[in-house]
Design a protein around this motif. Structure first.
Motif, mmCIF file in Angstrom:
data_model
loop_
_atom_site.group_PDB
_atom_site.id
_atom_site.type_symbol
_atom_site.label_atom_id
_atom_site.label_comp_id
_atom_site.label_asym_id
_atom_site.label_seq_id
_atom_site.Cartn_x
_atom_site.Cartn_y
_atom_site.Cartn_z
ATOM 1 N N LYS A 39 0.842 -1.196 0.000
ATOM 2 C CA LYS A 39 0.000 0.000 0.000
ATOM 3 C C LYS A 39 0.876 1.244 0.000
ATOM 4 O O LYS A 39 1.843 1.322 0.762
ATOM 5 C CB LYS A 39 -0.867 0.021 1.263
ATOM 6 C CG LYS A 39 -2.114 -0.828 1.142
ATOM 7 C CD LYS A 39 -3.075 -0.536 2.255
ATOM 8 C CE LYS A 39 -4.394 -1.256 2.088
ATOM 9 N NZ LYS A 39 -5.122 -0.988 0.854
ATOM 10 N N SER A 41 -0.664 4.281 0.368
ATOM 11 C CA SER A 41 -1.378 5.046 1.391
ATOM 12 C C SER A 41 -2.623 4.219 1.704
ATOM 13 O O SER A 41 -2.827 3.165 1.114
ATOM 14 C CB SER A 41 -1.745 6.433 0.857
ATOM 15 O OG SER A 41 -2.504 6.281 -0.335
ATOM 16 N N ARG A 42 -3.450 4.714 2.613
ATOM 17 C CA ARG A 42 -4.564 3.869 3.069
ATOM 18 C C ARG A 42 -5.397 3.245 1.948
ATOM 19 O O ARG A 42 -5.770 2.095 2.022
ATOM 20 C CB ARG A 42 -5.466 4.677 3.989
ATOM 21 C CG ARG A 42 -5.037 4.520 5.446
ATOM 22 C CD ARG A 42 -6.189 4.804 6.359
ATOM 23 N NE ARG A 42 -6.277 6.238 6.524
ATOM 24 C CZ ARG A 42 -6.232 6.851 7.719
ATOM 25 N NH1 ARG A 42 -6.123 6.138 8.819
ATOM 26 N NH2 ARG A 42 -6.313 8.152 7.795
ATOM 27 N N ASN A 43 -5.652 4.027 0.903
ATOM 28 C CA ASN A 43 -6.551 3.517 -0.143
ATOM 29 C C ASN A 43 -5.894 3.307 -1.499
ATOM 30 O O ASN A 43 -6.589 3.157 -2.500
ATOM 31 C CB ASN A 43 -7.742 4.482 -0.298
ATOM 32 C CG ASN A 43 -8.479 4.627 1.016
ATOM 33 O OD1 ASN A 43 -9.043 3.663 1.516
ATOM 34 N ND2 ASN A 43 -8.420 5.815 1.612
ATOM 35 N N VAL A 253 -3.549 10.623 -5.787
ATOM 36 C CA VAL A 253 -3.018 10.780 -4.430
ATOM 37 C C VAL A 253 -2.203 12.066 -4.377
ATOM 38 O O VAL A 253 -1.621 12.483 -5.384
ATOM 39 C CB VAL A 253 -2.174 9.540 -4.036
ATOM 40 C CG1 VAL A 253 -1.010 9.312 -4.983
ATOM 41 C CG2 VAL A 253 -1.668 9.622 -2.607
ATOM 42 N N LYS A 274 -8.490 17.514 3.498
ATOM 43 C CA LYS A 274 -9.457 16.520 4.012
ATOM 44 C C LYS A 274 -10.885 17.059 3.900
ATOM 45 O O LYS A 274 -11.825 16.334 3.596
ATOM 46 C CB LYS A 274 -9.140 16.192 5.474
ATOM 47 C CG LYS A 274 -7.905 15.334 5.642
ATOM 48 C CD LYS A 274 -8.306 13.883 5.626
ATOM 49 C CE LYS A 274 -7.204 12.985 5.184
ATOM 50 N NZ LYS A 274 -7.640 11.643 4.879
ATOM 51 N N ASN A 279 -12.250 12.425 -0.703
ATOM 52 C CA ASN A 279 -11.915 11.131 -1.318
ATOM 53 C C ASN A 279 -10.470 11.032 -1.802
ATOM 54 O O ASN A 279 -10.084 10.043 -2.410
ATOM 55 C CB ASN A 279 -12.844 10.853 -2.506
ATOM 56 C CG ASN A 279 -14.273 10.720 -2.028
ATOM 57 O OD1 ASN A 279 -14.504 10.172 -0.948
ATOM 58 N ND2 ASN A 279 -15.209 11.263 -2.792
ATOM 59 N N ASP A 281 -6.552 10.614 -1.156
ATOM 60 C CA ASP A 281 -5.573 10.205 -0.141
ATOM 61 C C ASP A 281 -4.480 11.267 -0.021
ATOM 62 O O ASP A 281 -3.966 11.753 -1.033
ATOM 63 C CB ASP A 281 -4.939 8.859 -0.518
ATOM 64 C CG ASP A 281 -5.678 7.698 0.129
ATOM 65 O OD1 ASP A 281 -6.864 7.878 0.486
ATOM 66 O OD2 ASP A 281 -5.074 6.614 0.285
ATOM 67 N N ILE A 283 -0.773 12.236 1.637
ATOM 68 C CA ILE A 283 0.445 11.750 2.285
ATOM 69 C C ILE A 283 1.163 12.942 2.899
ATOM 70 O O ILE A 283 1.453 13.933 2.221
ATOM 71 C CB ILE A 283 1.343 11.024 1.268
ATOM 72 C CG1 ILE A 283 0.614 9.752 0.803
ATOM 73 C CG2 ILE A 283 2.702 10.678 1.883
ATOM 74 C CD1 ILE A 283 1.242 9.062 -0.371
ATOM 75 N N ASP A 302 -3.234 9.859 5.293
ATOM 76 C CA ASP A 302 -3.410 8.499 4.765
ATOM 77 C C ASP A 302 -2.081 7.811 4.510
ATOM 78 O O ASP A 302 -2.050 6.632 4.138
ATOM 79 C CB ASP A 302 -4.219 8.563 3.467
ATOM 80 C CG ASP A 302 -5.569 9.206 3.697
ATOM 81 O OD1 ASP A 302 -6.380 8.612 4.418
ATOM 82 O OD2 ASP A 302 -5.796 10.326 3.187
ATOM 83 N N GLY A 303 -1.003 8.536 4.649
ATOM 84 C CA GLY A 303 0.320 7.946 4.451
ATOM 85 C C GLY A 303 1.352 8.894 5.020
ATOM 86 O O GLY A 303 1.085 10.102 5.160
ATOM 87 N N ILE A 342 -1.434 3.146 8.990
ATOM 88 C CA ILE A 342 -0.978 4.140 8.002
ATOM 89 C C ILE A 342 0.331 3.686 7.365
ATOM 90 O O ILE A 342 1.344 3.536 8.051
ATOM 91 C CB ILE A 342 -0.793 5.515 8.671
ATOM 92 C CG1 ILE A 342 -2.155 5.988 9.189
ATOM 93 C CG2 ILE A 342 -0.200 6.529 7.697
ATOM 94 C CD1 ILE A 342 -2.103 7.250 9.970
#
Ligand code: XMP
Length: 495
Positions: A39, A41-43, A253, A274, A279, A281, A283, A302-303, A342
């Motif tokens: 990954k 980042s999270r998504n 991202v 945010k 939606n 991500d 970092i 998210d990262g 994370i």
């Protein structure tokens, strides 16, 4: 035998990759069973743990496209105007093919008398505007043009261009394009987008060259079915406008770029992103301590990007006396980031596959690379010769030269008036195509994982946290022993 990471990294020393060495584990699987998917980042999922750094001598369209085709990702730099960065993202997202050819455009009313217009290309494209922003009207091939008489060459392109050339959609991937070139026995084919604008040119020779390279794995595709592309921005007010355009261009991202990410500026920027783009991500970074990381984790990043002064072109530790050895930084930050799910990017200081194995085994989920990718065909800039060696320029984004174009935001963040360099300008040797050396590097990383007894990123991280992974610090002599030594002349060749 040896130490657990927890014990080794809690003794007051700042270690970097070369300082430490892992003790081998137990192998019960073949090298090819190692799964490096991870990954960013999270998504955002990647099939290889490689990220191209947002630097103006590393990541523009060609690098972003190649990295996504390989299953990694490129983060497009922002040391340019908003329009330029957006164009790079748009072009990269318009491709499904692993490499990008240089394209030359003329208008129907131009004449081609000297032939210089062709450059290295065998084909040039004719559009109404003479640029790549309008649909394809026709093509002129160098071989056709060479057959013209001198007076014909003085005439208008419209008189001798070939109209309605065979094209393919730019949504075609390598296999689709190679199949059509073979079945229709084409020498070349332009790839065009929905608006009939040319985005790439593929020749039969290109296909042959690609077929001689290692087979590509799963490419990085977003929910939009297009290549994953990231972009970096700073924390200034003007970066909000930049971001708005980047989001419209389809970035998957965002990296908020700062050499010291634990700041009010970055926290405010994360909050803004945010709130405005829930939606997307985000970092954050860069960070090297648990304290810094905790502050960004609180903002729901998210990262996290880890590294301060570890990059090959960095002088931050010398200039500012702050930073951390990269092995310690990656271990410390990932130990807190992991508790919050994370992913961590180990950024900077990668100069061989062993460093990648170390970064990932110390808790990172991906590595971000500058110098490792900079001498490649896909990096921006042209090759030159220095002392008989073929090289490409590679520069720190905190070098005076880069900062004159605006990258000082990464290092100042506030209103400081006097610019102090935190990076240098240099060159790196020609490394050929990332499409060749990255797959070989990943194979070497798999061998490292196998030696450790880790068959995946997750299992490497479990071995680390459970203390099963054992390591030691290498003395200076042990480091010398660990490299090639005692030879008078040798060539280091890995594949
Ligand atoms: P490598 O070792 O891969 O490092 O070449 C790339 C990373 O270095 C960071 N970077 C800088 N750090 N001054 C710094 O202190 C600079 O001028 C500079 N430029 C880039 C960045 O994190 C990059 O990914």
């Amino acid at each position: 035998d040896g130490f657990s990471a927890e014990k080794l990294f809690n003794q007051g020393y700042s270690y970097t990759y070369d300082d430490v060495i892992f003790l081998p584990g137990f192998i019960d699987f073949p090298t090819d069973a190692v799964n490096l998917s991870t990954k960013l980042s999270r998504n955002i999922d990647l099939s290889i743990p490689c990220v191209a750094s947002p630097m103006d001598t590393v990541t523009e369209t060609s690098m972003a496209v190649a990295m996504a085709a390989l299953g990694g990702i490129g983060i497009v730099h922002y040391n340019n105007t908003i329009d330029q960065q957006v164009d790079v993202v748009r072009f990269a997202k318009a491709h499904q093919f692993p490499f990008v050819s240089e394209l030359i455009f003329v208008s129907p009313s131009d004449s081609i008398h000297c032939g210089d217009e062709f450059g290295k290309s065998q084909t040039i494209f004719v559009t109404e505007t003479g640029r790549n922003d309008s649909s394809l009207l026709g093509i002129v091939t160098k071989s056709d043009w060479e057959r013209l008489s001198d007076s014909e060459k003085e005439g208008r392109v419209s008189a001798y261009m070939e109209v309605n050339p065979e094209t393919l959609p730019s949504s075609y991937n390598f296999k689709d394009v190679a199949g059509c070139i073979a079945s229709k026995k084409l020498k070349f084919v332009p790839l065009v987008n929905e608006d009939e604008q040319v985005v790439n040119l593929v020749t039969a020779d290109d296909v042959e060259r690609m077929n001689s390279l290692p087979k590509l794995g799963l490419p990085s595709l977003g929910k939009d079915g297009k290549f994953l592309v990231g972009a970096a921005v700073g924390t200034r007010e003007s970066d909000k406008e930049r971001l708005e355009h980047l989001v419209k261009a389809g970035i998957n991202v965002l990296v908020i770029d700062s050499s010291q990410g634990n700041s009010e500026y970055q926290i405010n920027m994360i909050k803004y992103v945010k709130r405005t783009y829930p939606n997307l991500d985000v970092i954050g970074g860069n960070v090297v301590t648990k304290y810094q990381a905790a502050n960004l984790i609180k903002q729901d990043v998210d990262g996290l990007r880890v590294g301060m002064g570890s990059g090959s072109i960095c002088t931050t530790q010398e200039v500012c006396a702050v930073g951390r050895g990269q092995a310690t930084a990656v271990y410390k930050v990932s130990s807190i980031a992991e508790q919050h799910g994370i992913p961590v990017i180990a950024d900077g200081g990668i100069s061989n596959s062993g460093h990648i194995v170390k970064a990932l085994s110390l808790g990172a989920s991906t590595v971000m690379m500058g110098s490792f990718l900079a001498g490649s065909n896909e990096a921006p800039g042209t090759y030159e010769y220095k002392n008989g060696l073929r090289v490409k320029k590679y520069r720190g984004m905190g070098s005076l030269e880069a900062m004159t174009k605006g990258s000082d935001a990464r290092y100042l963040g506030d209103t400081a008036k006097l610019k102090i360099a935190q990076g240098v300008v240099g060159s790196v040797a020609d490394k050929g195509s990332v499409l060749k050396f990255v797959p070989y590097t990943m194979q070497a990383v798999k061998q490292g994982f196998q030696d450790l007894g880790a068959s995946s990123m997750q299992s490497a991280h479990e071995l680390l946290r459970s203390g099963t992974l054992r390591l030691e610090v290498r003395t200076g002599a042990a480091q010398v022993e660990g490299g090639v030594h005692g030879l008078v002349g040798y060539e280091k060749k890995y594949f």
